[in-house]
Design a protein around this motif. Sequence first.
Motif, PDB file in Angstrom:
ATOM      1  N   UNK A  46      -2.040   8.005  -1.408  1.00  8.10           N
ATOM      2  CA  UNK A  46      -2.346   7.408  -0.138  1.00  8.10           C
ATOM      3  C   UNK A  46      -3.143   8.235   0.845  1.00  8.10           C
ATOM      4  N   UNK A  47      -4.249   7.673   1.235  1.00 10.25           N
ATOM      5  CA  UNK A  47      -5.341   8.280   2.017  1.00 10.25           C
ATOM      6  C   UNK A  47      -4.744   8.196   3.304  1.00 10.25           C
ATOM      7  N   UNK A  48      -5.157   9.434   4.284  1.00  9.25           N
ATOM      8  CA  UNK A  48      -4.737   9.312   5.465  1.00  9.25           C
ATOM      9  C   UNK A  48      -5.716   8.372   6.499  1.00  9.25           C
ATOM     10  N   UNK A  49      -5.270   7.604   7.078  1.00  5.88           N
ATOM     11  CA  UNK A  49      -5.897   6.617   7.994  1.00  5.88           C
ATOM     12  C   UNK A  49      -5.972   5.219   7.514  1.00  5.88           C
ATOM     13  N   UNK A  50      -5.566   4.942   6.210  1.00  3.10           N
ATOM     14  CA  UNK A  50      -5.689   3.648   5.673  1.00  3.10           C
ATOM     15  C   UNK A  50      -4.665   2.773   5.554  1.00  3.10           C
ATOM     16  N   UNK A  51      -5.057   1.386   5.659  1.00  7.78           N
ATOM     17  CA  UNK A  51      -3.821   0.587   5.162  1.00  7.78           C
ATOM     18  C   UNK A  51      -3.870   0.351   3.829  1.00  7.78           C
ATOM     19  N   UNK A  52      -2.827   0.619   2.981  1.00  2.00           N
ATOM     20  CA  UNK A  52      -2.677   0.729   1.581  1.00  2.00           C
ATOM     21  C   UNK A  52      -1.655  -0.266   1.238  1.00  2.00           C
ATOM     22  N   UNK A  53      -2.192  -1.492   0.604  1.00  3.59           N
ATOM     23  CA  UNK A  53      -1.228  -2.732   0.266  1.00  3.59           C
ATOM     24  C   UNK A  53      -0.729  -2.458  -1.045  1.00  3.59           C
ATOM     25  N   UNK A  54       0.609  -2.794  -1.403  1.00  2.00           N
ATOM     26  CA  UNK A  54       1.349  -2.405  -2.695  1.00  2.00           C
ATOM     27  C   UNK A  54       1.779  -3.884  -2.665  1.00  2.00           C
ATOM     28  N   UNK A 201      -1.114  -5.698  15.737  1.00  2.00           N
ATOM     29  CA  UNK A 201      -0.418  -4.356  16.047  1.00  2.00           C
ATOM     30  C   UNK A 201      -0.681  -3.326  14.843  1.00  2.00           C
ATOM     31  N   UNK A 202      -0.652  -3.873  13.648  1.00  4.98           N
ATOM     32  CA  UNK A 202      -0.884  -2.942  12.404  1.00  4.98           C
ATOM     33  C   UNK A 202      -2.489  -2.396  12.673  1.00  4.98           C
ATOM     34  N   UNK A 203      -3.452  -3.255  13.141  1.00 11.97           N
ATOM     35  CA  UNK A 203      -4.879  -2.838  13.299  1.00 11.97           C
ATOM     36  C   UNK A 203      -4.784  -1.832  14.507  1.00 11.97           C
ATOM     37  N   UNK A 204      -3.965  -1.856  15.549  1.00 11.60           N
ATOM     38  CA  UNK A 204      -3.847  -0.776  16.589  1.00 11.60           C
ATOM     39  C   UNK A 204      -3.380   0.494  16.369  1.00 11.60           C
ATOM     40  N   UNK A 205      -2.313   0.504  15.470  1.00 12.22           N
ATOM     41  CA  UNK A 205      -1.665   1.718  14.766  1.00 12.22           C
ATOM     42  C   UNK A 205      -2.589   2.349  13.998  1.00 12.22           C
ATOM     43  N   UNK A 206      -3.502   1.583  13.284  1.00 13.77           N
ATOM     44  CA  UNK A 206      -4.457   2.317  12.356  1.00 13.77           C
ATOM     45  C   UNK A 206      -5.435   2.911  12.993  1.00 13.77           C
ATOM     46  N   UNK A 207      -6.126   2.328  14.147  1.00 13.81           N
ATOM     47  CA  UNK A 207      -6.994   2.850  14.744  1.00 13.81           C
ATOM     48  C   UNK A 207      -6.724   4.070  15.616  1.00 13.81           C
ATOM     49  N   UNK A 208      -5.368   4.205  15.973  1.00 15.33           N
ATOM     50  CA  UNK A 208      -4.708   5.240  16.542  1.00 15.33           C
ATOM     51  C   UNK A 208      -4.324   6.373  15.637  1.00 15.33           C
ATOM     52  N   UNK A 209      -4.737   6.205  14.267  1.00 16.59           N
ATOM     53  CA  UNK A 209      -4.562   7.488  13.370  1.00 16.59           C
ATOM     54  C   UNK A 209      -3.391   7.143  12.400  1.00 16.59           C
ATOM     55  N   UNK A 210      -2.695   6.115  12.537  1.00 17.60           N
ATOM     56  CA  UNK A 210      -1.267   6.081  11.687  1.00 17.60           C
ATOM     57  C   UNK A 210      -1.832   5.417  10.318  1.00 17.60           C
ATOM     58  N   UNK A 211      -1.132   6.039   9.171  1.00 17.03           N
ATOM     59  CA  UNK A 211      -1.274   5.756   7.800  1.00 17.03           C
ATOM     60  C   UNK A 211      -0.509   4.608   7.462  1.00 17.03           C
ATOM     61  N   UNK A 212      -0.857   3.420   7.143  1.00 13.25           N
ATOM     62  CA  UNK A 212       0.188   2.434   6.973  1.00 13.25           C
ATOM     63  C   UNK A 212       0.419   2.025   5.533  1.00 13.25           C
ATOM     64  N   UNK A 213       1.451   1.987   4.684  1.00 11.08           N
ATOM     65  CA  UNK A 213       1.607   1.334   3.479  1.00 11.08           C
ATOM     66  C   UNK A 213       2.330  -0.156   3.834  1.00 11.08           C
ATOM     67  N   UNK A 214       1.578  -0.959   3.302  1.00  7.65           N
ATOM     68  CA  UNK A 214       1.685  -2.527   3.744  1.00  7.65           C
ATOM     69  C   UNK A 214       2.173  -3.331   2.468  1.00  7.65           C
TER      70      UNK A 214
END
Length: 513
Positions: A46-54, A201-214
């Motif tokens: 998982x790369x920092x700053x991405x939204x990674x779907x599983x 909200x997901x897009x806001x979080x990612x733009x603020x530097x939070x990495x997300x596994x979705x």
Amino acid sequence: MRPGSALLLFPAAGTGDYMADKILEFRNIEKAFGGIKALSDVSIDIVRGEVHAIVGENGAGKSTLIKTCAGAYVPDAGKIVINGEEFERLSPSLSQEKGIGVIYQEFNLVNEMTVAENVFLGHAVRRGIIIDRQEMNKRAAEIFEQLNIDIDPEELVKNLSVGYQQITEIAKAISMNAKLLIMDEPSAPLTNAEVERMFQLVETLRDQGVTIIYISHRLEEIFRLSDRVTVLRDGQKVETRWTKETDTEQLIRLMVGRELKNTFPERKPMFTEEKILELQDVTGNGLKDVSFSVRKGEILGLAGLVGAGRTELSHLIFGLVPLKEGKMYLDGKEYSPGNAREAISKGIALVPEDRKQHGVHVHLSIRENISMANLRALSKASVLEKAKENKIVKEYGKTLNIKCASYEQQVRLLSGGNQQKVVLAKWLATEPELIILDEPTRGIDVGAKYEIYKIMCRLIEMGKTIIMISSEMEELLGMADRIIVLAEKRIAGEVERRDFTQEKIMKYASKEV
């Protein structure tokens, strides 16, 4: 790539430099439960700053995998690497300390506490030994402002909508400085409007530097939100792809290991003109003057927006709520059940919307769940006849293809699709003639959905009748012989299959006709 995406700061897709900044690595993870392999040699970066779907079918290992890095499960083998630091096992507190937050489908909130108290649950802000509620309210308000969400920190959680409860869970993770947020089926309990807010909200979080596994079964969400997508199947990693370089058909093929050429099984109409159920000017449970009939052997769809009264109607038919006015007829005879037991005795079954709350007892075995609604028929002189019980459990377990180690396995260890099959088996064991299915495929994957649809077709071929409540338009159009549309707790329209269009049904649902 979407406008405003934090990944625009990263190297282009497919370049080696993109993979240089890994926030989390699963290395050769193994996990088994009672001889069943849940994860086998799974490795994902998982790369920092991405939204990674599983993605993957129910039972593919998605939830098991995230629970290993949340500290809920200990891997049997392999390592988890967080910011370069290796761990063979994590505890929930250590996982949080390392910046991992998890938003599960079932929220972990205390209803009688305020929003701010929930946000800081377990790490309350104190002034000496005194909890500083004023400071917690202030900090919670700052978090919601950061998320562009207006929630009163002093409101009791029980008064919030499901969508705002989910946002409170997210705020809780942010309050603990989560740098990696795992979201497990976040849209499952939400209305359409709440889903859109959650996307933002997901897009806001990612733009603020939070990495997300979705994690989601809804592939349209995967394409809307994610940068990369990993497919799991039968506990193994199949492939990781750039989302923009794949499509729905390819993902489904990777998920199920085969092509699903048709979303719905082919079937011929089996209904007659005989009315198995008829409602005349029924009022009760919020509904007003509802009149319609159900033909023997048909699949009748109930459509409508959230709050239209579909579930409320099913509760009236099943005897969970009494009629105030009007009449119901079952097989031509007046029918007014005083409770669910009476409805069951008359040949009606209800498979509820929330299978974990109302459909199954997850800590009991498959056997106990299947026989639960039919104990009287399986007992003699108030003593359960084990041979009779085992026969019926095996019969419906085989008929519905419930995948399990044994019928003594606890239901909580099954995938969502197999849990739904247990609920179906429980009610089919009562030998009903009319089966009400409330959101029968909610929260299960595309492959398991197809299996449920085939079961529905088989039931119709056996002479059963089905009322299907669904919020998925495609499902209604694909499976129903006729659709009744509700709006504001009344019948807004009725459409035969030959006249089905999404536009017509939505017009009825929104009362535009």
